[in-house]
Scaffold this motif. Structure first.
Motif, PDB file in Angstrom:
ATOM      1  N   GLU A  91      -3.307  11.409 -20.573  1.00 50.94           N
ATOM      2  CA  GLU A  91      -3.008   9.976 -20.621  1.00 50.94           C
ATOM      3  C   GLU A  91      -1.864   9.593 -19.678  1.00 50.94           C
ATOM      4  N   LYS A  92      -1.027  10.576 -19.308  1.00 51.19           N
ATOM      5  CA  LYS A  92       0.085  10.300 -18.392  1.00 51.19           C
ATOM      6  C   LYS A  92      -0.323  10.441 -16.926  1.00 51.19           C
ATOM      7  N   THR A  93      -1.438  11.094 -16.676  1.00 53.55           N
ATOM      8  CA  THR A  93      -1.882  11.291 -15.288  1.00 53.55           C
ATOM      9  C   THR A  93      -3.040  10.369 -14.906  1.00 53.55           C
ATOM     10  N   ALA A  94      -3.487   9.546 -15.831  1.00 53.91           N
ATOM     11  CA  ALA A  94      -4.591   8.633 -15.535  1.00 53.91           C
ATOM     12  C   ALA A  94      -4.208   7.682 -14.401  1.00 53.91           C
ATOM     13  N   MET A 118       0.832  -1.201   0.000  1.00 52.54           N
ATOM     14  CA  MET A 118       0.000   0.000   0.000  1.00 52.54           C
ATOM     15  C   MET A 118       0.866   1.250   0.000  1.00 52.54           C
ATOM     16  N   LEU A 119       1.985   1.220   0.731  1.00 55.30           N
ATOM     17  CA  LEU A 119       2.906   2.353   0.720  1.00 55.30           C
ATOM     18  C   LEU A 119       3.568   2.502  -0.644  1.00 55.30           C
ATOM     19  N   LEU A 120       3.918   1.389  -1.265  1.00 60.61           N
ATOM     20  CA  LEU A 120       4.517   1.455  -2.597  1.00 60.61           C
ATOM     21  C   LEU A 120       3.518   1.971  -3.629  1.00 60.61           C
ATOM     22  N   TRP A 121       2.237   1.670  -3.430  1.00 65.88           N
ATOM     23  CA  TRP A 121       1.212   2.236  -4.315  1.00 65.88           C
ATOM     24  C   TRP A 121       1.210   3.759  -4.203  1.00 65.88           C
ATOM     25  N   MET A 122       1.325   4.289  -2.981  1.00 68.46           N
ATOM     26  CA  MET A 122       1.407   5.745  -2.802  1.00 68.46           C
ATOM     27  C   MET A 122       2.623   6.306  -3.529  1.00 68.46           C
ATOM     28  N   LYS A 123       3.746   5.631  -3.377  1.00 69.65           N
ATOM     29  CA  LYS A 123       4.975   6.075  -4.032  1.00 69.65           C
ATOM     30  C   LYS A 123       4.801   6.157  -5.544  1.00 69.65           C
ATOM     31  N   ASP A 124       4.172   5.141  -6.113  1.00 69.13           N
ATOM     32  CA  ASP A 124       4.055   5.051  -7.572  1.00 69.13           C
ATOM     33  C   ASP A 124       2.923   5.898  -8.141  1.00 69.13           C
ATOM     34  N   THR A 125       1.951   6.260  -7.313  1.00 68.61           N
ATOM     35  CA  THR A 125       0.742   6.912  -7.816  1.00 68.61           C
ATOM     36  C   THR A 125       0.747   8.419  -7.599  1.00 68.61           C
ATOM     37  N   ALA A 126       1.441   8.884  -6.575  1.00 69.91           N
ATOM     38  CA  ALA A 126       1.482  10.316  -6.276  1.00 69.91           C
ATOM     39  C   ALA A 126       2.514  11.026  -7.150  1.00 69.91           C
ATOM     40  N   LEU A 127       2.144  12.219  -7.602  1.00 70.20           N
ATOM     41  CA  LEU A 127       3.061  13.065  -8.376  1.00 70.20           C
ATOM     42  C   LEU A 127       3.042  14.470  -7.792  1.00 70.20           C
ATOM     43  N   PRO A 128       4.190  15.138  -7.704  1.00 70.14           N
ATOM     44  CA  PRO A 128       4.168  16.547  -7.300  1.00 70.14           C
ATOM     45  C   PRO A 128       3.259  17.351  -8.222  1.00 70.14           C
ATOM     46  N   ALA A 129       2.504  18.271  -7.646  1.00 64.81           N
ATOM     47  CA  ALA A 129       1.538  19.030  -8.442  1.00 64.81           C
ATOM     48  C   ALA A 129       2.195  19.736  -9.620  1.00 64.81           C
ATOM     49  N   SER A 130       3.427  20.228  -9.427  1.00 66.88           N
ATOM     50  CA  SER A 130       4.118  20.942 -10.506  1.00 66.88           C
ATOM     51  C   SER A 130       4.371  20.028 -11.704  1.00 66.88           C
ATOM     52  N   ALA A 131       4.660  18.749 -11.442  1.00 67.62           N
ATOM     53  CA  ALA A 131       4.871  17.786 -12.531  1.00 67.62           C
ATOM     54  C   ALA A 131       3.542  17.313 -13.105  1.00 67.62           C
ATOM     55  N   PHE A 132       2.560  17.090 -12.232  1.00 66.81           N
ATOM     56  CA  PHE A 132       1.246  16.603 -12.652  1.00 66.81           C
ATOM     57  C   PHE A 132       0.609  17.551 -13.660  1.00 66.81           C
ATOM     58  N   GLU A 133       0.713  18.853 -13.395  1.00 70.95           N
ATOM     59  CA  GLU A 133       0.058  19.851 -14.244  1.00 70.95           C
ATOM     60  C   GLU A 133       0.661  19.922 -15.647  1.00 70.95           C
TER      61      GLU A 133
END
Length: 277
Positions: free
Chosen positions: A238-241, A218-233
């Motif tokens: 298709e890259k943020t799905a 579950m912690l690794l899912w957080m690591k892989d799924t979260a992105l800094p807002a500056s990068a996310f935007e």
């Protein structure tokens, strides 16, 4: 030098009640470090909670604390802030406590912009009361009340807070601890209603039903799924799905409710005095 957590913990209250693998202990320690870095005297901070796994946190800290009824932490905190505007008032709440039974209080606190920090520990489930689905349970995920998979659309807590009028909105995770410390500090420092969603792991009632083999997964899912807002935007859709942004997501300045209220009181007092002269 190791951080002295004992200075903030009530004696005789540990060990805590959270399940093995629950990440609320990580958030608890992050909150203690944040308050310590701000040098807030223990008597000048108040921590309010409702009902649920997250609500147990105030029982462990040696601050002014208030353990209230289900979904009602925010109105209790509002009353406390209005009675003692000099105090730093924090609310800690679960996703169900804050946005289901407490949803009406949540949106109106945001609308008023009262100077309270609302920390929503989102583990996507009602963990304490049997594993029922909450307003944030992902579509398709299993819960005791959705044994064939959740079909309810889910709340996006930061977007809900922003739409309701909160003037500081952020999101962190229990995995990204150094960033989480900074986010809690920023939320407390902000003048007005701040909402910080913290993504957490509930391995007992959520993870086991949804193919997470261990709390580590579950912690690794957080690591892989979260992105800094500056990068996310900057990324195309298709890259943020399937991913979510973290950090400070929204911030603005606006009149704070208790100051506006007491300014009105002083204005009315002066008007009354002028009439009596």
């Amino acid at each position: 030098m190791a951080f002295d957590y004992d200075q903030y913990i009530r004696s005789g209250k540990l060990p805590h009640i959270w399940c093995p693998g629950c990440t609320y202990g990580i958030v608890f320690k992050s909150l203690l470090r944040a308050v310590d870095s701000l040098k807030i005297p223990k008597d000048d901070i108040a921590l309010v909670s409702g009902i649920g796994c997250a609500s147990r946190l105030p029982g462990y800290v040696d601050w002014n604390t208030l353990h209230t009824t289900h979904g009602r932490a925010i109105p209790f905190a509002t009353g406390l802030k209005m009675a003692r505007p000099d105090k730093r008032v924090l609310v800690v709440s679960g996703d169900g406590d804050a946005t289901a039974i407490g949803g009406n209080h949540f949106i109106h606190a945001c609308r008023r912009n009262i100077d309270i920090t609302v920390i929503v520990l989102n583990n996507f489930i009602y963990g304490m009361t049997g594993g029922q689905h909450s307003p944030t349970t992902p579509v398709g995920h299993m819960a005791t009340t959705m044994p064939f998979g959740n079909i309810d659309p889910t709340f996006n807590i930061p977007e809900l807070a922003k739409g309701a009028g909160a003037t500081w909105v952020g999101r962190g995770t229990a995995y990204h601890v150094p960033a989480l410390d900074k986010l809690i500090i920023g939320a407390i420092e902000h003048k007005g209603l701040s909402v910080l969603e913290i993504i957490n792991a509930c391995p007992t009632t959520h993870g086991r039903r949804n193919k997470f083999r261990s709390p580590t997964d579950m912690l690794l899912w957080m690591k892989d799924t979260a992105l800094p807002a500056s990068a996310f935007e900057k990324l195309p859709p298709e890259k943020t799905a399937g991913k979510f942004p973290t950090g400070v997501l929204y911030k603005r300045e606006a009149p704070e409710f208790s100051e506006t209220y007491f300014a009105m009181v002083e204005r009315l007092k002066k008007q009354k005095e002028a009439r009596e002269e």
